[in-house]
Design an enzyme around this catalytic site. Sequence first.
Site, short mmCIF file in Angstrom:
data_model
loop_
_atom_site.label_atom_id
_atom_site.label_comp_id
_atom_site.label_asym_id
_atom_site.label_seq_id
_atom_site.Cartn_x
_atom_site.Cartn_y
_atom_site.Cartn_z
N ASP A 1 0.82 -1.22 0.00
CA ASP A 1 0.00 0.00 0.00
C ASP A 1 0.86 1.27 0.00
O ASP A 1 0.69 2.16 0.83
CB ASP A 1 -0.93 0.02 1.22
CG ASP A 1 -1.66 -1.28 1.43
OD1 ASP A 1 -1.99 -1.93 0.43
OD2 ASP A 1 -1.91 -1.64 2.59
N ASN B 1 -16.35 1.03 4.94
CA ASN B 1 -15.19 0.66 5.76
C ASN B 1 -14.16 1.77 5.70
O ASN B 1 -13.66 2.10 4.62
CB ASN B 1 -14.59 -0.66 5.25
CG ASN B 1 -13.58 -1.25 6.21
OD1 ASN B 1 -13.43 -0.81 7.34
ND2 ASN B 1 -12.87 -2.28 5.75
N PHE C 1 -14.30 -2.75 0.24
CA PHE C 1 -15.42 -3.69 0.26
C PHE C 1 -16.71 -2.98 0.70
O PHE C 1 -16.90 -1.82 0.41
CB PHE C 1 -15.09 -4.90 1.16
CG PHE C 1 -14.08 -5.83 0.55
CD1 PHE C 1 -14.43 -7.10 0.14
CD2 PHE C 1 -12.75 -5.44 0.38
CE1 PHE C 1 -13.49 -7.98 -0.42
CE2 PHE C 1 -11.81 -6.30 -0.17
CZ PHE C 1 -12.19 -7.57 -0.57
N GLU D 1 -11.35 -1.23 -3.40
CA GLU D 1 -10.67 -0.48 -2.34
C GLU D 1 -9.58 0.41 -2.93
O GLU D 1 -9.42 0.53 -4.15
CB GLU D 1 -10.07 -1.45 -1.31
CG GLU D 1 -9.08 -2.45 -1.86
CD GLU D 1 -8.69 -3.51 -0.84
OE1 GLU D 1 -9.38 -3.64 0.19
OE2 GLU D 1 -7.70 -4.22 -1.07
#
Length: 326
Positions: A28, A146, A167, A207
Amino acid sequence: MLLVGTGSASTQIKLNDRLTGDLVPTHDPVLIREGGTYYVFGTGTAGQDLSSKTSPNLVNWTAQAPLFTKLPDWALAAVPGTKEMWAPDISFWGGRYHLYYAVSTFGSNRSAIGLFTSPTLDPKAPGYGWKDEGMVLMSKESDDFNAIDPNHVIDRQGKHWLALGSFWTGIKLFALDPKTGKPRDPATKPFSIARRHAPADAPAPVEAPFIIDHGGYYFLFASYDYCCKGVNSTYYTVVGRSRDIRGPYVGKDGSKLIDGEGTIFLRADLQEKERFRGPGHPGFLHDADGTDYVVYHAYDKQNHGAPTLRIAPLNWGADGWPVADY
């Protein structure tokens, strides 16, 4: 791209093929430059919250001490069981660097976004030090989103926004107060800008949003399918664009990201190579010389599926769409 060869023969060596040093582990990643140093920050591991790597030239990378070695007390209280900080985002405005990050546990949407700020990224520079600005926002089990994978963006009117999501019902966009970097009105519902559709009892994998402004459009990048499975990762990244930062974002063919579609931007390597699997979670840098870059992670089939730093120049086609030279 480097050209190597003699006479009429030459070989084009892509930036990704020149990267050396501490490329593993990287998950990430985000990329930024301060002065003559490039920084990559990424998801941490337990006890080493938010990884840090530096380079003088985008090619040779050296791992640095993790930015933090302890989670803030508020994060431990808000999200019991969380062990590290995830998915950082870095930007500079208001005279300070703003580092957004997520805390969560895998598979849960009891998650929170936090914020640290510092006047510099250089640990040796006067004034260096990360100030804990606390929680930005949180999602709970009763929410339909989320709160992980944050990305801060300032639009052409100077308004501040935070894109996030993983998600559930997909990617959300929150309006921020530019003075605090936190939601302007916590009671206001966010805008929905990308979503995958699945049966009620099945996951909807989308995401890692990132929004950039180019050529009169806002471009939204998001990663589809599954990361974190080594060489079995199916991650790939799509892009759509919109005149309005709030959407709707559409791909080249008019397909909408809110419908789980869009134009493929990063995918697994070509069939004849198949080395770097599951490329995704991109971040972007508009460098001082005008060159654009995309940074992302992928899983190296030749290194036991290790999550590996990848960087590629970002070119803009005659049609106005981005193409990664990876």
